[in-house]
Design an enzyme around this catalytic site. Structure first.
Site, PDB file in Angstrom:
ATOM      1  N   GLY A 165       0.804  -1.220   0.000  1.00 58.24           N
ATOM      2  CA  GLY A 165       0.000   0.000   0.000  1.00 58.24           C
ATOM      3  C   GLY A 165       0.831   1.261   0.000  1.00 58.24           C
ATOM      4  O   GLY A 165       1.623   1.485   0.896  1.00 58.24           O
ATOM      5  N   SER A 166       0.662   2.120  -1.000  1.00 60.88           N
ATOM      6  CA  SER A 166       1.552   3.262  -1.126  1.00 60.88           C
ATOM      7  C   SER A 166       1.064   4.189  -2.231  1.00 60.88           C
ATOM      8  O   SER A 166      -0.106   4.153  -2.614  1.00 60.88           O
ATOM      9  CB  SER A 166       2.975   2.772  -1.418  1.00 60.88           C
ATOM     10  OG  SER A 166       2.935   1.686  -2.332  1.00 60.88           O
TER      11      SER A 166
END
Length: 249
Positions: free
Chosen positions: A207-208
């Site tokens: 997640g980013s």
């Protein structure tokens, strides 16, 4: 599927296949699965089954599907899967602004258009080069792990800046940004490497976000809320400034 040329006249071949798992993720998936087997051997099924399903989730996170990149020297393709959450005029990051001390120019200090692509844990996290050229800079900056969807994540979170330059000197910069869960940015390239548009250049774990800094005379061909496919979605064309509107429905 090996690399091949396909076109809009029906030439080439296409077919669905299970996506490969990037080597970076195999060790994590196998480690979690091995732990589930240990708990199963100890008859702790309440832990064994959740861990077995978690190992499948880890492998799915590191999936590395084949992408078909539209060819065209002026195309700038999405470097990441995910949702366009920000489009705004901002000064480029300090690490990409100035001369690198060895005669390599940066993006300059004037504001440019930044397109931010947020990757959830369900998106493919392999990042790709937005255009063909030479990698001029790969600069890692340690930082915080704020929610990657926040605007200030571009300045405060752990991040890695990459600058790509075409043969004619046109440059595009992009930044891999760690998020709340992401804890490591893994580069696949280094300064001096030659890359093709859509070539894999790195990944961010769990997640980013990826920010793309377009040239000053270029506006995006995507809109807020649009879903991006890394290496396939054309987010801009060099030196083009069309007004693109979308309808959320």
């Amino acid at each position: 599927m090996s690399s091949q040329i396909v076109d809009n006249r029906g030439n080439g071949e296409a077919g669905w296949s299970w996506p490969a798992i990037h080597p970076e993720g195999r060790k994590y998936g196998l480690a979690v699965f091995g732990l589930s087997l240990v708990f199963a051997f100890l008859a702790w099924e309440t832990l064994a089954w959740p861990l077995a399903f978690l190992s499948l989730g880890v492998l799915a996170f590191f999936r590395d599907p084949v992408r078909v990149t539209p060819q065209g020297e002026d195309n700038i393709v999405a470097p990441a899967d995910g949702l366009v959450t920000l489009i705004e005029q901002v000064p480029p990051p300090a690490e990409l602004v100035s001369d690198d001390g060895q005669g390599g120019e940066g993006l300059g200090e004037e504001p440019v258009t930044r397109v931010s692509i947020f990757m959830s844990v369900f998106d493919v996290h392999i990042n790709r080069s937005p255009m063909a050229g030479t990698i001029k800079r790969v600069i890692y900056v340690p930082g915080k792990f704020l929610n990657a969807d926040l605007d200030k994540a571009s300045e405060e979170n752990e991040r890695q800046h990459i600058l790509v330059e075409r043969a004619d000197g046109r440059r595009v910069g992009f930044t891999q940004i760690a998020g709340l869960v992401a804890r490591r940015i893994v580069p696949f390239v280094k300064p001096g490497d030659t890359v093709a548009a859509g070539q894999r250049v790195g990944l961010i774990r769990f997640g980013s976000r990826v920010d793309v800094y377009l040239p000053r005379d270029t506006q995006p061909r995507v809109v807020l809320g649009q879903k991006m496919v890394a290496g396939e979605t054309v987010i801009a064309e060099m030196s083009q400034q069309p007004l693109i509107e979308g309808v959320s429905q």
